[in-house]
Design an enzyme around this catalytic site. Structure first.
Site, PDB file in Angstrom:
ATOM      1  N   SER A   1       0.846  -1.199   0.000  1.00  0.00           N
ATOM      2  CA  SER A   1       0.000   0.000   0.000  1.00  0.00           C
ATOM      3  C   SER A   1       0.872   1.236   0.000  1.00  0.00           C
ATOM      4  O   SER A   1       2.060   1.164   0.308  1.00  0.00           O
ATOM      5  CB  SER A   1      -0.933   0.001   1.214  1.00  0.00           C
ATOM      6  OG  SER A   1      -0.213  -0.356   2.359  1.00  0.00           O
TER       7      SER A   1
ATOM      8  N   THR B   1     -12.255  -8.038  -5.473  1.00  0.00           N
ATOM      9  CA  THR B   1     -13.536  -7.329  -5.303  1.00  0.00           C
ATOM     10  C   THR B   1     -13.350  -5.852  -5.641  1.00  0.00           C
ATOM     11  O   THR B   1     -14.196  -5.018  -5.290  1.00  0.00           O
ATOM     12  CB  THR B   1     -14.063  -7.447  -3.852  1.00  0.00           C
ATOM     13  OG1 THR B   1     -13.048  -6.986  -2.953  1.00  0.00           O
ATOM     14  CG2 THR B   1     -14.446  -8.867  -3.490  1.00  0.00           C
TER      15      THR B   1
ATOM     16  N   ARG C   1     -11.679  -3.932  -9.005  1.00  0.00           N
ATOM     17  CA  ARG C   1     -12.121  -3.671 -10.380  1.00  0.00           C
ATOM     18  C   ARG C   1     -11.512  -4.750 -11.276  1.00  0.00           C
ATOM     19  O   ARG C   1     -10.319  -5.082 -11.134  1.00  0.00           O
ATOM     20  CB  ARG C   1     -11.652  -2.290 -10.867  1.00  0.00           C
ATOM     21  CG  ARG C   1     -12.458  -1.127 -10.335  1.00  0.00           C
ATOM     22  CD  ARG C   1     -13.901  -1.108 -10.840  1.00  0.00           C
ATOM     23  NE  ARG C   1     -14.680   0.001 -10.297  1.00  0.00           N
ATOM     24  CZ  ARG C   1     -15.415  -0.063  -9.180  1.00  0.00           C
ATOM     25  NH1 ARG C   1     -15.478  -1.187  -8.476  1.00  0.00           N
ATOM     26  NH2 ARG C   1     -16.114   0.985  -8.779  1.00  0.00           N
TER      27      ARG C   1
ATOM     28  N   GLU D   1     -17.658  -6.283 -17.716  1.00  0.00           N
ATOM     29  CA  GLU D   1     -18.823  -6.741 -16.955  1.00  0.00           C
ATOM     30  C   GLU D   1     -20.052  -6.554 -17.819  1.00  0.00           C
ATOM     31  O   GLU D   1     -20.202  -5.480 -18.419  1.00  0.00           O
ATOM     32  CB  GLU D   1     -18.968  -5.934 -15.655  1.00  0.00           C
ATOM     33  CG  GLU D   1     -17.864  -6.278 -14.686  1.00  0.00           C
ATOM     34  CD  GLU D   1     -17.976  -5.590 -13.327  1.00  0.00           C
ATOM     35  OE1 GLU D   1     -18.988  -4.890 -13.093  1.00  0.00           O
ATOM     36  OE2 GLU D   1     -17.070  -5.748 -12.518  1.00  0.00           O
TER      37      GLU D   1
ATOM     38  N   HIS E   1     -20.688  -8.535  -9.324  1.00  0.00           N
ATOM     39  CA  HIS E   1     -20.357  -7.228  -8.726  1.00  0.00           C
ATOM     40  C   HIS E   1     -21.379  -6.835  -7.643  1.00  0.00           C
ATOM     41  O   HIS E   1     -22.069  -5.817  -7.762  1.00  0.00           O
ATOM     42  CB  HIS E   1     -20.263  -6.141  -9.812  1.00  0.00           C
ATOM     43  CG  HIS E   1     -19.383  -4.987  -9.397  1.00  0.00           C
ATOM     44  ND1 HIS E   1     -18.638  -4.251 -10.283  1.00  0.00           N
ATOM     45  CD2 HIS E   1     -19.137  -4.438  -8.178  1.00  0.00           C
ATOM     46  CE1 HIS E   1     -17.977  -3.304  -9.641  1.00  0.00           C
ATOM     47  NE2 HIS E   1     -18.263  -3.404  -8.349  1.00  0.00           N
ATOM     48  N   ILE E   2     -21.409  -7.665  -6.598  1.00  0.00           N
ATOM     49  CA  ILE E   2     -22.403  -7.460  -5.536  1.00  0.00           C
ATOM     50  C   ILE E   2     -21.756  -6.989  -4.229  1.00  0.00           C
ATOM     51  O   ILE E   2     -22.351  -7.118  -3.159  1.00  0.00           O
ATOM     52  CB  ILE E   2     -23.240  -8.744  -5.287  1.00  0.00           C
ATOM     53  CG1 ILE E   2     -22.333  -9.941  -4.946  1.00  0.00           C
ATOM     54  CG2 ILE E   2     -24.123  -9.054  -6.480  1.00  0.00           C
ATOM     55  CD1 ILE E   2     -23.088 -11.166  -4.448  1.00  0.00           C
ATOM     56  N   GLY E   3     -20.536  -6.454  -4.328  1.00  0.00           N
ATOM     57  CA  GLY E   3     -19.800  -6.057  -3.115  1.00  0.00           C
ATOM     58  C   GLY E   3     -20.613  -5.216  -2.141  1.00  0.00           C
ATOM     59  O   GLY E   3     -20.582  -5.444  -0.939  1.00  0.00           O
TER      60      GLY E   3
HETATM   61  C1  DGY Z   1     -17.887   0.385  -5.542  1.00  0.00           C
HETATM   62  O1  DGY Z   1     -18.747   0.993  -4.898  1.00  0.00           O
HETATM   63  O2  DGY Z   1     -17.031   0.952  -6.207  1.00  0.00           O
HETATM   64  C2  DGY Z   1     -17.885  -1.091  -5.456  1.00  0.00           C
HETATM   65  O3  DGY Z   1     -17.304  -1.642  -6.569  1.00  0.00           O
HETATM   66  C3  DGY Z   1     -19.247  -1.643  -5.217  1.00  0.00           C
HETATM   67  O4  DGY Z   1     -19.179  -3.005  -5.072  1.00  0.00           O
END
Ligand code: DGY
Length: 337
Positions: free
Chosen positions: A195, A248, A250, A279, A298-300
């Site tokens: 990071s 999770t 991109r 996507e 893409h359900i984060g």
């Molecule tokens: C965002 O909000 O950028 C996330 O990708 C949602 O899952």
């Protein structure tokens, strides 16, 4: 003289009476819409399924002062140039790689996003992918559905314990940190991370070390020109052969063809993707044929509480921007300088 109002043309009269208009490019939970309407704004929602077609977006944006955009909408200079009334665009997401922020700033258009409120939901989803893959939940479920559960199998569905294993987090921002906490506090994993800033938890390492030493790698960086396709064949092939790889963030951070190639070569214990490039992922993607790969659409941020908080936050972003006060989720705070 007292009747001069009567001589206003009907066009001017209508303009005076019109409420400022907001476009929402997909249906969202309505609490945010109510906030906007109560603030005297007129809200137009694109309610059809699927992303708003480009031409429709350009057309509907023309008379809007604000847009609530989805991460699938391209908010580029063409759209910004074509929307003379526009004062604010806020993504219904924390990521904003779909918005040309530099062009917006040049045109004095505020850009908003939804940081903070979706941190836990996205970290939870990364955890869910990890546990599913490490314990082979999806293949085990399919075994039951297919009537293949014959007996208790001493050698069936052997997973991979997380305790004591090394977690490599790429991008220890809010979400990366929340995911790391879950893994360290809840599952006894050791944390290393790559990071930009010093963090008080885990050990900061270079990318080479992260790739080589991690049993689990999880991506939590934004998509920028620097991170685009950062994980290509050369990098991914340096990971442990039985590594679990989670994305999770991109899809474009990973070269998907290279990932496919490695999976087909037997690399990775598991691959969990909530994001793909493009996507949606093609239904014919070889990745979907592997039982070591788990892809979600893409359900984060997709839990009720989170999406409700996002709805409120985008409404507050719009109202703040129209009042020229700082947005709660402010991507270009220098916009009015
Ligand atoms: C965002 O909000 O950028 C996330 O990708 C949602 O899952």
């Amino acid at each position: 003289m007292g009747n001069s109002f009567l001589f206003l043309s009907s066009k001017v009269y209508n303009q005076l009476m019109e409420k400022p208009k907001i476009l929402v490019t997909q249906s969202i939970l309505t609490n945010g819409i109510e906030i906007l309407e109560n603030a005297g704004l007129e809200v137009e929602i694109w309610q059809q399924k699927g992303p708003i077609p480009r031409e429709t977006l350009l057309k509907l944006a023309k008379d809007k002062v604000g847009i609530i955009s989805m991460l699938s909408d391209k908010i580029d200079s063409q759209l910004l140039e074509n929307s003379p009334e526009l004062k604010v665009v806020t993504n219904y997401a924390v990521g904003f790689n779909n918005i040309d922020v530099a062009s917006a700033t040049k045109k004095k258009i505020a850009v908003g996003n939804t940081p903070g409120v979706l941190t836990d939901a996205t970290a939870d989803l990364a955890m869910a992918l990890l546990l599913n893959l490490s314990r082979k939940i999806t293949p085990a479920k399919e075994n039951v559905i297919n009537g293949e559960w014959i007996n208790w199998e001493p050698l069936g569905f052997l997973g991979k314990s997380l305790k004591g294993k090394t977690l490599g987090v790429y991008g220890l921002g809010r979400i990366g940190h929340a995911f790391a906490k879950r893994c360290v506090d809840g599952f006894g994993m050791k944390l290393i991370h790559y990071s930009r800033t010093e963090k008080l938890i885990g050990k900061k390492v270079d990318l080479e070390t992260l790739l080589k030493e991690s049993d689990v790698i999880s991506l939590h960086c934004p998509l920028t020109e620097e991170t685009r396709e950062r994980f290509d064949y050369e990098k991914l092939s340096k990971t442990k052969k039985d590594c679990i790889f989670i994305n999770t963030a991109r899809g474009e951070v990973v070269n998907e063809k290279d990932l496919e190639r490695l999976v087909s070569e037997g690399h990775f214990f598991g691959v969990g993707l909530d994001v793909t490039a493009p996507e949606p992922i093609s239904a014919n993607s070889p990745l979907l044929k592997s039982d070591r790969v788990l892809v979600t659409p893409h359900i984060g941020s997709a839990d009720f509480e989170t999406r409700s908080a996002m709805s409120e936050l985008v409404a507050r972003n719009i109202i703040s921007a129209l009042n020229k006060s700082p947005l709660p989720g402010f991507v270009n705070p220098d916009v009015w300088n």
